[in-house]
Design a protein around this motif. Structure first.
Motif, PDB file in Angstrom:
ATOM      1  N   GLN A  22      20.803  70.008  21.522  1.00  0.00           N
ATOM      2  CA  GLN A  22      19.446  71.436  21.235  1.00  0.00           C
ATOM      3  C   GLN A  22      21.029  72.599  21.513  1.00  0.00           C
ATOM      4  O   GLN A  22      22.566  72.580  22.412  1.00  0.00           O
ATOM      5  N   SER A  23      20.515  73.809  20.521  1.00  0.00           N
ATOM      6  CA  SER A  23      21.650  74.895  21.191  1.00  0.00           C
ATOM      7  C   SER A  23      21.700  75.053  22.999  1.00  0.00           C
ATOM      8  O   SER A  23      20.682  75.202  23.093  1.00  0.00           O
ATOM      9  N   PRO A  24      23.264  75.983  22.616  1.00  0.00           N
ATOM     10  CA  PRO A  24      22.755  76.598  24.605  1.00  0.00           C
ATOM     11  C   PRO A  24      21.674  76.779  24.465  1.00  0.00           C
ATOM     12  O   PRO A  24      21.067  77.661  25.883  1.00  0.00           O
ATOM     13  N   GLN A  25      21.490  78.368  23.384  1.00  0.00           N
ATOM     14  CA  GLN A  25      20.177  79.916  23.940  1.00  0.00           C
ATOM     15  C   GLN A  25      19.115  79.048  23.436  1.00  0.00           C
ATOM     16  O   GLN A  25      18.245  79.424  24.510  1.00  0.00           O
ATOM     17  N   GLN A  26      19.086  77.860  23.411  1.00  0.00           N
ATOM     18  CA  GLN A  26      17.203  76.591  23.375  1.00  0.00           C
ATOM     19  C   GLN A  26      17.078  76.218  24.741  1.00  0.00           C
ATOM     20  O   GLN A  26      16.195  76.198  25.580  1.00  0.00           O
ATOM     21  N   MET A  27      18.386  76.222  25.086  1.00  0.00           N
ATOM     22  CA  MET A  27      18.713  75.553  27.084  1.00  0.00           C
ATOM     23  C   MET A  27      18.285  76.469  27.721  1.00  0.00           C
ATOM     24  O   MET A  27      17.909  76.133  28.442  1.00  0.00           O
ATOM     25  N   ARG A  28      18.747  77.149  26.983  1.00  0.00           N
ATOM     26  CA  ARG A  28      19.121  79.077  27.626  1.00  0.00           C
ATOM     27  C   ARG A  28      17.403  78.929  28.517  1.00  0.00           C
ATOM     28  O   ARG A  28      17.131  79.712  29.416  1.00  0.00           O
ATOM     29  N   GLU A  29      16.810  79.654  27.056  1.00  0.00           N
ATOM     30  CA  GLU A  29      15.518  79.710  27.086  1.00  0.00           C
ATOM     31  C   GLU A  29      14.964  79.240  28.271  1.00  0.00           C
ATOM     32  O   GLU A  29      13.336  79.318  28.778  1.00  0.00           O
ATOM     33  N   THR A  30      14.706  77.927  27.671  1.00  0.00           N
ATOM     34  CA  THR A  30      13.759  77.111  28.366  1.00  0.00           C
ATOM     35  C   THR A  30      14.269  76.661  30.165  1.00  0.00           C
ATOM     36  O   THR A  30      13.255  76.641  30.541  1.00  0.00           O
ATOM     37  N   ALA A  31      15.421  77.030  30.619  1.00  0.00           N
ATOM     38  CA  ALA A  31      15.806  76.783  31.628  1.00  0.00           C
ATOM     39  C   ALA A  31      14.884  77.967  32.468  1.00  0.00           C
ATOM     40  O   ALA A  31      14.324  78.366  33.861  1.00  0.00           O
ATOM     41  N   GLU A  32      15.335  79.314  31.174  1.00  0.00           N
ATOM     42  CA  GLU A  32      14.456  80.487  31.768  1.00  0.00           C
ATOM     43  C   GLU A  32      13.415  80.497  31.839  1.00  0.00           C
ATOM     44  O   GLU A  32      12.555  81.817  33.349  1.00  0.00           O
ATOM     45  N   ALA A  33      12.098  80.129  30.838  1.00  0.00           N
ATOM     46  CA  ALA A  33      11.258  80.037  31.336  1.00  0.00           C
ATOM     47  C   ALA A  33      10.454  78.756  32.010  1.00  0.00           C
ATOM     48  O   ALA A  33       9.923  78.709  32.578  1.00  0.00           O
ATOM     49  N   PHE A  34      11.453  77.748  32.952  1.00  0.00           N
ATOM     50  CA  PHE A  34      11.106  77.346  34.112  1.00  0.00           C
ATOM     51  C   PHE A  34      11.009  77.978  35.164  1.00  0.00           C
ATOM     52  O   PHE A  34      10.159  78.273  36.200  1.00  0.00           O
ATOM     53  N   GLU A  35      12.080  78.546  35.389  1.00  0.00           N
ATOM     54  CA  GLU A  35      12.431  79.597  36.648  1.00  0.00           C
ATOM     55  C   GLU A  35      11.943  80.692  37.087  1.00  0.00           C
ATOM     56  O   GLU A  35      10.584  81.421  38.572  1.00  0.00           O
ATOM     57  N   ALA A  36      10.833  81.519  35.438  1.00  0.00           N
ATOM     58  CA  ALA A  36       9.829  81.787  35.372  1.00  0.00           C
ATOM     59  C   ALA A  36       8.535  81.712  36.210  1.00  0.00           C
ATOM     60  O   ALA A  36       7.979  82.208  37.056  1.00  0.00           O
ATOM     61  N   SER A  37       8.480  79.935  35.976  1.00  0.00           N
ATOM     62  CA  SER A  37       7.046  79.617  36.086  1.00  0.00           C
ATOM     63  C   SER A  37       7.447  78.890  37.296  1.00  0.00           C
ATOM     64  O   SER A  37       6.438  78.931  38.259  1.00  0.00           O
ATOM     65  N   PHE A  38       8.603  78.498  38.408  1.00  0.00           N
ATOM     66  CA  PHE A  38       8.474  78.531  39.598  1.00  0.00           C
ATOM     67  C   PHE A  38       7.933  79.793  40.332  1.00  0.00           C
ATOM     68  O   PHE A  38       7.648  80.060  40.717  1.00  0.00           O
ATOM     69  N   LEU A  39       8.631  81.189  40.303  1.00  0.00           N
ATOM     70  CA  LEU A  39       9.132  82.118  40.648  1.00  0.00           C
ATOM     71  C   LEU A  39       7.453  82.544  40.750  1.00  0.00           C
ATOM     72  O   LEU A  39       6.917  83.254  41.122  1.00  0.00           O
ATOM     73  N   MET A  90      19.777  74.563  33.832  1.00  0.00           N
ATOM     74  CA  MET A  90      21.051  74.699  32.349  1.00  0.00           C
ATOM     75  C   MET A  90      22.051  73.321  32.451  1.00  0.00           C
ATOM     76  O   MET A  90      21.924  72.555  30.984  1.00  0.00           O
ATOM     77  N   SER A  91      22.386  73.911  33.790  1.00  0.00           N
ATOM     78  CA  SER A  91      23.898  72.836  34.516  1.00  0.00           C
ATOM     79  C   SER A  91      23.100  71.499  34.435  1.00  0.00           C
ATOM     80  O   SER A  91      24.134  70.526  33.550  1.00  0.00           O
ATOM     81  N   GLU A  92      21.785  71.273  34.607  1.00  0.00           N
ATOM     82  CA  GLU A  92      21.859  69.732  34.628  1.00  0.00           C
ATOM     83  C   GLU A  92      21.325  68.697  33.005  1.00  0.00           C
ATOM     84  O   GLU A  92      21.297  68.104  33.217  1.00  0.00           O
ATOM     85  N   MET A  93      20.885  70.150  32.379  1.00  0.00           N
ATOM     86  CA  MET A  93      20.356  70.066  30.988  1.00  0.00           C
ATOM     87  C   MET A  93      21.375  69.249  30.357  1.00  0.00           C
ATOM     88  O   MET A  93      21.555  69.073  29.580  1.00  0.00           O
TER      89      MET A  93
END
Length: 101
Positions: A22-39, A90-93
């Motif tokens: 996946q593109s880095p942009q897609q991974m960034r969006e996924t990681a940010e969505a996860f962080e938002a859900s966690f917060l 994102m680093s883990e992804m």
């Protein structure tokens, strides 16, 4: 008792898992969505004890829409830099993507 059988369709990789790279942009969006859900989950207990009555309280309407407010606050926190969870995710992804299939 018979053994449980699993359909071969359940074992077939989905588009998301079959498509590595996946593109880095897609991974960034996924990681940010996860962080938002966690917060959002971490913020919910802060608002559970608040009363919605009183002269400026929102009553039932405020209680009904509170989860949307919390989600918006979590997304805005991530947009402003977050708490660093998206970077770790994102680093883990990226590490997972580099591993052979």
């Amino acid at each position: 008792m018979d053994a449980v059988s699993v359909s071969a369709d359940l074992l077939r990789p989905t588009d998301a898992t079959a498509r590595r790279g996946q593109s880095p942009q897609q991974m960034r969006e996924t990681a940010e969505a996860f962080e938002a859900s966690f917060l959002s989950q971490m913020l919910k207990p802060m608002f559970e004890g608040l009363q919605t009555d009183g002269p400026f309280g929102g009553g039932e309407g405020e209680a009904t829409w509170r989860s949307f407010l919390i989600d918006a606050m979590a997304k805005q926190t991530v947009k402003a830099g977050g708490v660093g969870l998206a970077n770790t995710v994102m680093s883990e992804m990226l590490k997972m993507q580099e591993q052979p299939a």
